[in-house]
Design a protein around this motif. Structure first.
Motif, PDB file in Angstrom:
ATOM      1  N   GLY A 288      -5.320  -3.139  -1.799  1.00  0.00           N
ATOM      2  CA  GLY A 288      -4.425  -3.572  -0.741  1.00  0.00           C
ATOM      3  C   GLY A 288      -3.394  -4.591  -1.159  1.00  0.00           C
ATOM      4  N   SER A 289      -3.445  -5.051  -2.421  1.00  0.00           N
ATOM      5  CA  SER A 289      -2.483  -6.060  -2.877  1.00  0.00           C
ATOM      6  C   SER A 289      -1.141  -5.407  -3.194  1.00  0.00           C
ATOM      7  N   ASP A 290      -0.119  -6.273  -3.336  1.00  0.00           N
ATOM      8  CA  ASP A 290       1.225  -5.767  -3.629  1.00  0.00           C
ATOM      9  C   ASP A 290       1.289  -5.145  -5.023  1.00  0.00           C
ATOM     10  N   THR A 291       0.557  -5.729  -5.987  1.00  0.00           N
ATOM     11  CA  THR A 291       0.596  -5.216  -7.361  1.00  0.00           C
ATOM     12  C   THR A 291      -0.087  -3.863  -7.490  1.00  0.00           C
ATOM     13  N   SER A 292      -1.095  -3.607  -6.650  1.00  0.00           N
ATOM     14  CA  SER A 292      -1.827  -2.346  -6.777  1.00  0.00           C
ATOM     15  C   SER A 292      -0.967  -1.142  -6.406  1.00  0.00           C
ATOM     16  N   GLY A 293       0.129  -1.360  -5.669  1.00  0.00           N
ATOM     17  CA  GLY A 293       0.997  -0.244  -5.277  1.00  0.00           C
ATOM     18  C   GLY A 293       2.171  -0.025  -6.205  1.00  0.00           C
ATOM     19  N   ASP A 294       2.341  -0.908  -7.188  1.00  0.00           N
ATOM     20  CA  ASP A 294       3.469  -0.765  -8.108  1.00  0.00           C
ATOM     21  C   ASP A 294       3.116   0.256  -9.188  1.00  0.00           C
ATOM     22  N   ARG A 295       3.975   1.283  -9.337  1.00  0.00           N
ATOM     23  CA  ARG A 295       3.687   2.366 -10.281  1.00  0.00           C
ATOM     24  C   ARG A 295       3.737   1.876 -11.724  1.00  0.00           C
ATOM     25  N   LEU A 296       4.702   1.021 -12.064  1.00  0.00           N
ATOM     26  CA  LEU A 296       4.807   0.536 -13.439  1.00  0.00           C
ATOM     27  C   LEU A 296       3.587  -0.293 -13.821  1.00  0.00           C
ATOM     28  N   ILE A 297       3.155  -1.165 -12.917  1.00  0.00           N
ATOM     29  CA  ILE A 297       1.978  -1.994 -13.191  1.00  0.00           C
ATOM     30  C   ILE A 297       0.745  -1.126 -13.354  1.00  0.00           C
ATOM     31  N   ARG A 298       0.594  -0.136 -12.508  1.00  0.00           N
ATOM     32  CA  ARG A 298      -0.561   0.753 -12.620  1.00  0.00           C
ATOM     33  C   ARG A 298      -0.545   1.490 -13.967  1.00  0.00           C
TER      34      ARG A 298
END
Length: 513
Positions: free
Chosen positions: A309-319
């Motif tokens: 649910g965090s903002d970073t978990s939805g970022d494709r590059l970070i994933r």
């Protein structure tokens, strides 16, 4: 509180005393073996007996069948691992019959820890609760009633027993065999302590309860899949641990790990020449354990950076960067396993090095589960349950592996005396492994007998100790309580081998000649 004075409560105490008497027969002054499996089955039967409502379940045989499977390691071999698995299985079985067992594996693990914490004190706690209830209801009346209800059965029972003794010579003969002084000698402080420990232990299974503080802990709720809107980075914490910082950290970490992975690929897998003064054994040993710590720290960072649910978990590059980094961590774990294998090939195998192999495998599986959690958008509770399931399956499988025999066979087969390379066999360590090392030592002694004139001056001592170990082991196995499936297989091997025959020309090395 009145439930502490009900017949069911008293019957459970009677069952606990009976189990303590059976434990005295099975364990006190006896070797460890099949008696552990039998006593675990007796506890399971007692738990079912004091919870008759369990038979109303349609799947009545599912829980006992699962318990039997969990107790099989005790029949294979008695060890700290098999006993721990058996106790955990009995606790789960008892809690499930009373309807207190949760369905999520992570929560079940928490319940088991709470059960283990409260179990040693449950018997004393219930005893004082019973005393409190007795005082509230009238201590004298309850005490007199408890005594009076036994007056008539005991008095008439003694009268009938005396009459039977006078009328039946067989019963009279049995009376003559009873030595009251010998019975009094059985009352010993260590034995009384043993009974109290067993009573406290079995009582926890007959009245399975969890600490009250655990009931007040709110249950975890699954993380919402709706991601909150990103907040502006206004605090130092948001800046240091925010999305931008995590992105930069992942880039740096991937570069650093790529360098380490490349070095391992060159030196361990590619066989490139090491710098002067550095051996492959030193390279392998220095990196085996630190890399595992590195992988664990990386796993913690990933879990913190990509919270559900965090903002970073939805970022494709970070994933994507996280996937690449975790994959590199898995490669490092595999590299650690290879390092340890190279080190063992030179310096032999031990229990701790076997445990390191298992631990590294679990770390690799945990990292793979982290990727699965991120890809499937599962909660951290799901990840904990998956890791606990992996750990439980691994420990259950390890309980059937004869690690002592595995270590002994490997060290003998790769010793200097057997192969002409490597290091000399540490006979003292093999001796410390116990009876499981006897077959490997048989092969080692047979090989040594062929080269004893020029090879090894301690042959006579080894042969004497080896014969003594075999005789002592056979004597211990004459007690049926010491039986286990693993020992049964070893005894069959010893029976097939027969006495060790000394080759011609080496009579002078045989003890006693």
């Amino acid at each position: 509180m009145t439930s502490y004075l009900t017949p069911s409560y008293c019957s459970r105490f009677g069952v606990a005393v009976l189990l303590a008497a059976l434990a005295d027969f099975l364990f006190y002054g006896q070797p460890a073996g099949i008696n552990f499996f039998l006593f675990a089955m007796l506890i399971a039967g007692a738990v079912v007996a004091v919870h008759p409502s369990a038979f109303s379940d349609v799947r009545v045989w599912l829980k006992p069948t699962a318990l039997l499977v969990a107790l099989l390691p005790l029949a294979e071999n008695v060890s700290l691992l098999s006993v721990s698995i058996g106790l955990a299985a009995l606790a789960v079985f008892a809690l499930s019959l009373t309807g207190r067992l949760r369905r999520n594996l992570a929560r079940i693990a928490g319940q088991l820890l709470a059960f283990a914490f409260a179990a040693p004190f449950r018997f004393a706690y219930d005893f004082f609760r019973w005393r409190r209830a007795a005082r509230q209801l009238g201590q004298r009346r309850i005490r007199f009633a408890a005594i009076a209800v036994w007056i008539m059965p005991l008095v008439l029972g003694v009268v009938f027993l005396a009459l039977f003794g006078a009328a039946n010579p067989v019963i009279e003969y049995w009376f003559s065999l009873i030595d009251l002084f010998a019975l009094l000698k059985l009352i010993q402080l260590p034995r009384l302590f043993f009974w109290l420990v067993v009573l406290a232990g079995v009582w926890a299974f007959l009245r399975p309860r969890l600490p009250r503080f655990l009931r007040r802990i709110p249950r975890l709720t699954p993380a919402a899949k709706v991601r909150p809107q990103a907040k502006a980075a206004t605090t130092i914490e948001d800046i240091v641990f925010g999305k931008a910082a995590i992105l930069r950290a992942l880039i740096v970490f991937n570069i650093l790990f790529a360098v380490q992975t490349g070095l391992d690929a060159a030196y361990l897998w590619g066989g490139a020449a090491l710098p002067d003064g550095l051996t492959y054994a030193a390279y392998a040993h220095r990196g085996a354990y630190p890399l595992i710590v590195t992988a664990l720290l990386a796993a913690g960072f990933v879990l913190a950076a990509l919270r559900p649910g965090s903002d970073t978990s939805g970022d494709r590059l970070i994933r994507t960067l996280v996937y690449a980094w975790v994959a590199q961590n898995i490669a490092l774990v595999v590299s650690s396993i290879l390092r340890l294998d190279l080190y063992i090939g030179i310096y032999a195998l031990t229990y701790w090095r076997v445990a390191a192999f298992v631990w590294m495998g679990l770390v690799a599986a945990g990292l793979a589960l982290i990727i699965a959690r991120i890809a499937l958008e599962k909660s951290n509770e799901w990840l904990s349950s998956a890791n606990l399931l992996t750990l439980s399956a691994t420990l259950y499988g390890c309980s059937f592996i004869n690690f002592a025999a595995l270590i002994a066979n490997y060290n003998v087969d790769h010793s200097l005396e057997m192969t002409g390379q490597g290091i000399s066999l540490d006979v003292g360590y093999l001796h410390s492994l116990g009876p499981a090392a006897l077959p490997a030592l048989d092969r080692f002694i047979e090989q040594q007998s062929k080269t004893i004139a020029v090879g090894w001056p301690s042959y006579r001592t080894l042969l004497a100790v080896h014969k003594s170990d075999k005789a002592r082991y056979r004597t211990a196995q004459e007690n049926w309580r010491a039986w286990s499936f693993r020992d049964w297989r070893l005894l069959r091997y010893l029976d097939r081998q027969g006495p060790f025959v000394v080759p011609d020309g080496f009579e002078s090395f045989v003890p006693g000649r």
